[in-house]
Each structure stands twice: as structure tokens, then as C-alpha cells.
Design an enzyme around this catalytic site. Structure first.
Site, mmCIF file in Angstrom:
data_model
loop_
_atom_site.group_PDB
_atom_site.id
_atom_site.type_symbol
_atom_site.label_atom_id
_atom_site.label_comp_id
_atom_site.label_asym_id
_atom_site.label_seq_id
_atom_site.Cartn_x
_atom_site.Cartn_y
_atom_site.Cartn_z
ATOM 1 N N LEU A 5 11.609 1.998 63.623
ATOM 2 C CA LEU A 5 11.793 1.190 62.411
ATOM 3 C C LEU A 5 10.500 1.089 61.592
ATOM 4 O O LEU A 5 10.516 0.611 60.462
ATOM 5 C CB LEU A 5 12.280 -0.219 62.770
ATOM 6 C CG LEU A 5 13.755 -0.323 63.160
ATOM 7 C CD1 LEU A 5 14.051 -1.679 63.785
ATOM 8 C CD2 LEU A 5 14.644 -0.083 61.951
ATOM 9 N N GLU B 223 19.853 -1.612 67.269
ATOM 10 C CA GLU B 223 19.174 -1.880 68.537
ATOM 11 C C GLU B 223 20.126 -2.276 69.667
ATOM 12 O O GLU B 223 19.702 -2.445 70.806
ATOM 13 C CB GLU B 223 18.121 -2.976 68.342
ATOM 14 C CG GLU B 223 17.066 -2.650 67.299
ATOM 15 C CD GLU B 223 16.187 -1.460 67.659
ATOM 16 O OE1 GLU B 223 16.294 -0.925 68.773
ATOM 17 O OE2 GLU B 223 15.372 -1.059 66.812
ATOM 18 N N TYR C 293 8.006 -1.814 66.314
ATOM 19 C CA TYR C 293 6.975 -1.028 66.997
ATOM 20 C C TYR C 293 7.367 0.427 67.222
ATOM 21 O O TYR C 293 6.626 1.185 67.822
ATOM 22 C CB TYR C 293 6.658 -1.671 68.355
ATOM 23 C CG TYR C 293 7.886 -1.854 69.228
ATOM 24 C CD1 TYR C 293 8.387 -0.792 69.977
ATOM 25 C CD2 TYR C 293 8.541 -3.073 69.289
ATOM 26 C CE1 TYR C 293 9.517 -0.952 70.761
ATOM 27 C CE2 TYR C 293 9.664 -3.245 70.082
ATOM 28 C CZ TYR C 293 10.147 -2.178 70.813
ATOM 29 O OH TYR C 293 11.268 -2.337 71.589
ATOM 30 N N GLY C 294 8.540 0.829 66.746
ATOM 31 C CA GLY C 294 9.011 2.182 67.020
ATOM 32 C C GLY C 294 9.575 2.846 65.788
ATOM 33 O O GLY C 294 8.941 2.895 64.737
#
Length: 135
Positions: free
Chosen positions: A18, A81, A15-16
Site C-alpha cells: 500500500l 487485507e 508498510y508494504g
């Protein structure tokens, strides 16, 4: 006859940074993009340069992309992450092209920033990049 060594892919919902078009997407460049979608459950997204999704609050569905990832790629993604110390990867239901999947999503409940009410980091980044009109 199936090969015993054949690896299944891991489903990862990002969601970011990546996502396609962002810098960290280079880690997924040779993986398979299934498509854009969103979480079935509501979570809360904050952004402070990078996005954080918390499963402790429910604000909106999180928008992102579903990727089929080779298991051998997961250690580098987990490293980026900081899983399990910084972000924690959890299996959740997502919907892509009308189909439901179980996919991994990285959560972080310790960090806050600006609330992204609609759970769409791409739209949020586009909004903050718009020139401000001074009257």
C-alpha cells in the site's frame, strides 16, 4: 459552524504494497500522505512476496508511511487485507516527522517467510531486485 456530516479521517500506517510506488497504493491515490515514519514499538516483519508484521515477536521498528484516509475508504482497504480474518487491524503508536500519532496497522501472525530484520519492506524489495553476481 461545523458541518455535522463532516467525516474525520482515519490514520493508517502502511508498510508494504500500500506504500507509494507499489501496486496497491492505487487504493490511497486520492487520500492524504502525511509522511514516512516508523512504529514506536518493535514488531517482526516477514516477507513472502508480500510482507507480514507480527506483534508476537519484537525484532525492529517497522518502517512505512502514515496516511489520512477517509472512513468510506476503509472497507476496501480492509477487504484487500482480509481484515479481520487474514490480517487484523490494530491501533498502535507511530512517529512521523518527530510527532507521535495513533494509527491503524495490519498485523498477521499466521504467515512466515523471510525475516526482514530492519522492518523496511521497501529496502528488502530493492535488495532482492538487485542482480546477483556470479563469480
Amino acid at each position: 459552524m461545523e458541518k455535522e456530516n463532516e467525516q474525520k479521517t482515519v490514520l493508517l500506517f502502511v508498510y508494504g504494497t500500500l506504500m507509494s510506488g507499489f501496486g496497491n497504493n492505487v487504493l490511497l491515490r486520492d487520500q492524504e500522505l502525511i509522511g514516512p515514519g516508523e512504529t514506536i514499538n518493535e514488531y517482526t516483519m516477514y516477507a513472502s512476496g508480500i510482507p507480514f508484521v507480527s506483534d508476537e515477536e519484537q525484532t525492529s521498528r517497522i518502517k512505512g508511511e502514515l496516511w489520512a484516509v477517509q472512513p468510506s475508504r476503509m472497507p476496501s482497504l480492509d477487504g484487500l487485507e482480509g481484515h479481520p480474518d487474514w490480517y487484523e487491524r490494530k491501533l498502535i503508536p507511530v512517529i512521523v516527522n518527530g510527532e507521535e500519532y495513533q494509527a491503524w496497522l495490519y498485523f498477521n501472525t499466521e504467515n512466515r517467510g523471510n525475516l526482514v530484520e530492519d522492518g523496511d519492506y521497501r529496502r528488502y524489495r530493492e535488495e532482492i531486485a538487485k542482480p546477483k553476481v556470479v563469480v
